[in-house]
Design a protein around this motif. Structure first.
Motif, short mmCIF file in Angstrom:
data_model
loop_
_atom_site.label_atom_id
_atom_site.label_comp_id
_atom_site.label_asym_id
_atom_site.label_seq_id
_atom_site.Cartn_x
_atom_site.Cartn_y
_atom_site.Cartn_z
N TYR A 4 0.86 -1.20 0.00
CA TYR A 4 0.00 0.00 0.00
C TYR A 4 0.89 1.24 0.00
O TYR A 4 1.76 1.40 0.86
N GLU A 271 0.14 1.63 11.11
CA GLU A 271 -0.88 2.20 12.02
C GLU A 271 -0.38 2.13 13.46
O GLU A 271 0.56 1.43 13.78
N CYS A 307 2.12 -8.39 17.47
CA CYS A 307 2.10 -7.41 16.37
C CYS A 307 1.92 -8.13 15.04
O CYS A 307 1.18 -7.65 14.17
N SER A 310 -1.59 -9.07 13.71
CA SER A 310 -2.50 -8.08 13.10
C SER A 310 -1.82 -7.46 11.88
O SER A 310 -0.60 -7.58 11.70
N HIS A 311 -2.61 -6.81 11.04
CA HIS A 311 -2.05 -6.20 9.84
C HIS A 311 -1.45 -4.84 10.20
O HIS A 311 -2.01 -4.11 11.01
N TYR A 312 -0.33 -4.52 9.59
CA TYR A 312 0.37 -3.27 9.98
C TYR A 312 -0.47 -2.03 9.69
O TYR A 312 -0.24 -0.98 10.27
N ARG A 313 -1.48 -2.15 8.82
CA ARG A 313 -2.29 -0.95 8.50
C ARG A 313 -3.57 -0.88 9.34
O ARG A 313 -4.44 -0.08 9.06
N LYS A 314 -3.67 -1.75 10.32
CA LYS A 314 -4.85 -1.71 11.21
C LYS A 314 -4.41 -1.24 12.59
O LYS A 314 -3.37 -1.66 13.10
N GLN A 315 -5.25 -0.41 13.20
CA GLN A 315 -4.93 0.00 14.57
C GLN A 315 -5.00 -1.21 15.49
O GLN A 315 -5.79 -2.12 15.26
N LEU A 316 -4.17 -1.18 16.50
CA LEU A 316 -4.15 -2.29 17.44
C LEU A 316 -4.29 -1.68 18.83
O LEU A 316 -3.61 -0.70 19.15
N ASN A 367 0.99 -9.36 4.58
CA ASN A 367 -0.05 -9.98 5.39
C ASN A 367 0.58 -10.99 6.37
O ASN A 367 0.58 -12.21 6.13
N SER A 369 -0.40 -11.92 9.25
CA SER A 369 -1.29 -12.86 9.94
C SER A 369 -1.55 -14.08 9.05
O SER A 369 -1.58 -15.22 9.54
#
Ligand code: AMP
Ligand code: ZN
Length: 464
Positions: A4, A271, A307, A310-316, A367, A369
């Motif tokens: 992205y 994110e 970490c 989850s996907h790096y572009r999603k808030q955690l 991705n 995950s």
């Protein structure tokens, strides 16, 4: 590989400028305090990106700065210099603060299996280079002097908002609230290239310049350290999403005006990790550091694992409950991988099948995950022998870096010492002598031994 690109707001095929070599720049830390685990989430994502590029055959030249001057409390050049605040807080010099927290930062890297970038450059080591570039920007009329400071004039760069991609009016309203004091600016978003009109007379790091004694703005540091070490064309520039505006927006403006052409093709942002109250912070709530997690009995790699789930572009959102879940899953995973014993030849066909699935997940906008799902599928697969599994786990761990096949090396003498200490601690606990029990826990921590209490008793792990 597809990734992205914040610049074009879409997932794009990644094509570097120069065949097999990737020039990658990642913004480094401002070394006025420990990094919190939110900051480190960004560095974990960048580590995965670098290792994925290596995994799929690229050579990566990666540069990172260390910000030891010029980063004010607000990214929009207002407030006090963060380094100075750190020095005041601890009654030390800015240089001592910078050295101490730089070392602590890279110790966190080791604990989280993050590879150190090949080139690391301190902001304060490049002053002459900033001065040359700022002179050029003034000469080309992109920058102006006002009230003693040198500003970049954003109206001279029509594409200024291309990275942030939002209506400038929205942003201008936001900035007017906080910028107020800089009356000499032509536009509220004009940013400082060189401060001389410093509000802080006690600023210790300052240098001579054609505009008077002063210090550089934060944004110019990254542009120049990148151009100086990686040349005029950058393939990837990374950071956390908070860096998109104003930091990276300003980096693009000044670099492209200085160079006279497009600078970087792919802008990749991670994110945030948030706390349950919202933005993670070093001053509010519990200051979550890697060492705090270790002191609470967690293996730092369980946080890395969390970490990667989850996907790096999603808030955690961080909570101890979710870390506990990740920690248990990580321990189970590791006991599975460590229990594998070689039992024959590697099956090339199966090896290639799983490798392709794993690679495909990473090439799909990192991705991680799905990459972990591929690892779990592999471990469950009854049709595949252990030797093939071991080879694949080893191969995947080049990217995941979860130390999946690393056994704890404890010699007999040490293990009996640790057990004696744990028994003594449990005795103290039974007698409600909690201070003495905590002292033993701390002593063990100093030896790199992390203990964990559960219903089944006390177990321990040795940190690498
Ligand atoms: P700093 O030391 O403040 O310059 O930040 C270092 C890096 O951490 C930058 O790339 C930021 O974008 C990133 N960062 C800051 N806060 C967070 C957070 N809560 N979660 C993830 N990354 C963050
Ligand atoms: Zn930067």
């Amino acid at each position: 590989m597809k990734i992205y690109n914040t610049l074009n707001k879409k997932i794009e095929k990644f094509v570097p400028h120069n065949g097999n070599v990737v020039n990658m720049y990642t913004c480094g830390p401002t070394v006025y305090n420990y990094a919190h685990i939110g900051n480190l989430r960004t560095y974990i994502f960048e580590d995965i990106l670098e290792k994925t590029l290596n995994y799929i055959g690229y050579e990566v030249k990666r540069v990172m700065n260390i910000t030891d001057v010029g980063h004010l409390q607000s990214d929009g050049d207002t407030g006090e210099d963060k380094m100075l605040l750190g020095a005041k807080r601890e009654n030390k010099s800015v240089y001592e603060i910078a050295d101490f927290y730089t070392e602590a930062f890279f110790k966190d890297f080791e604990k989280l299996n993050i590879k150190k970038p090949s080139i690391i450059s301190k902001a304060s080591d490049n002053i002459d280079k900033y001065i040359k570039v700022i002179e050029k920007l003034i000469e080309k009329d992109y920058a102006y002097i006002s009230n003693g400071n040198v500003y970049f004039d954003i109206s001279k760069y029509p594409d200024y908002y291309k990275l942030v991609g939002r209506d400038p009016k929205e942003l201008i309203i936001g900035a007017r609230d906080s910028v107020g004091e800089d009356v000499g600016k032509r536009n509220p978003f004009d940013f400082v290239l060189w401060f001389t009109n410093s509000k802080f007379e006690n600023q210790i790091m300052k240098w001579d310049s054609p505009w008077g004694v002063g210090y550089p703005g934060w944004h110019i540091e990254c542009s120049i350290i990148a151009v100086n070490n990686l040349g005029e064309y950058l393939d990837i520039h990374c950071g956390g999403v908070d860096n998109i505006f104003p930091h990276h927006t300003n980096e693009i403006a000044q670099s492209e005006c200085y160079l006279g052409h497009k600078w970087c093709n792919y802008w990749v942002h991670g994110e945030h990790l948030n706390s349950s109250e919202g933005k993670m912070s070093k001053s509010k709530g519990e200051f979550l550091t890697v060492d705090l997690l270790i002191a609470k009995g967690y293996n730092p790699l369980a946080y890395r694992f969390m970490c990667l789930q989850s996907h790096y572009r999603k808030q955690l959102v961080f909570s101890y409950d979710s870390l506990d879940t990740a920690s248990n899953a990580y321990s189970k995973l590791k006991s599975k991988t460590l229990s594998l014993i070689n039992d024959g030849d590697v099956n090339d066909e199966k090896f290639n099948y799983y490798k392709n699935v794993f690679k495909g997940a990473l090439e799909d906008d990192l991705n991680t995950s799905n990459a972990l799902t591929c690892l779990f599928d592999l471990l469950k697969d009854n049709e595949i022998n252990n030797s093939t599994k071991i080879s694949l786990v080893k191969d995947f761990d080049n990217v995941l870096s979860l130390s999946l096949l690393k056994k704890q090396e404890v010699d007999e003498k040490l293990s009996s010492k640790i057990e004696d200490m744990i028994n003594k601690r449990n005795e103290y606990k039974m007698n409600k002598e909690y201070e003495k029990a905590d002292n033993i826990r701390n002593e063990l921590l100093n030896m790199g031994v992390v203990i964990k209490d559960s219903k089944e008793g006390t177990s321990y792990e040795i940190n690498k």
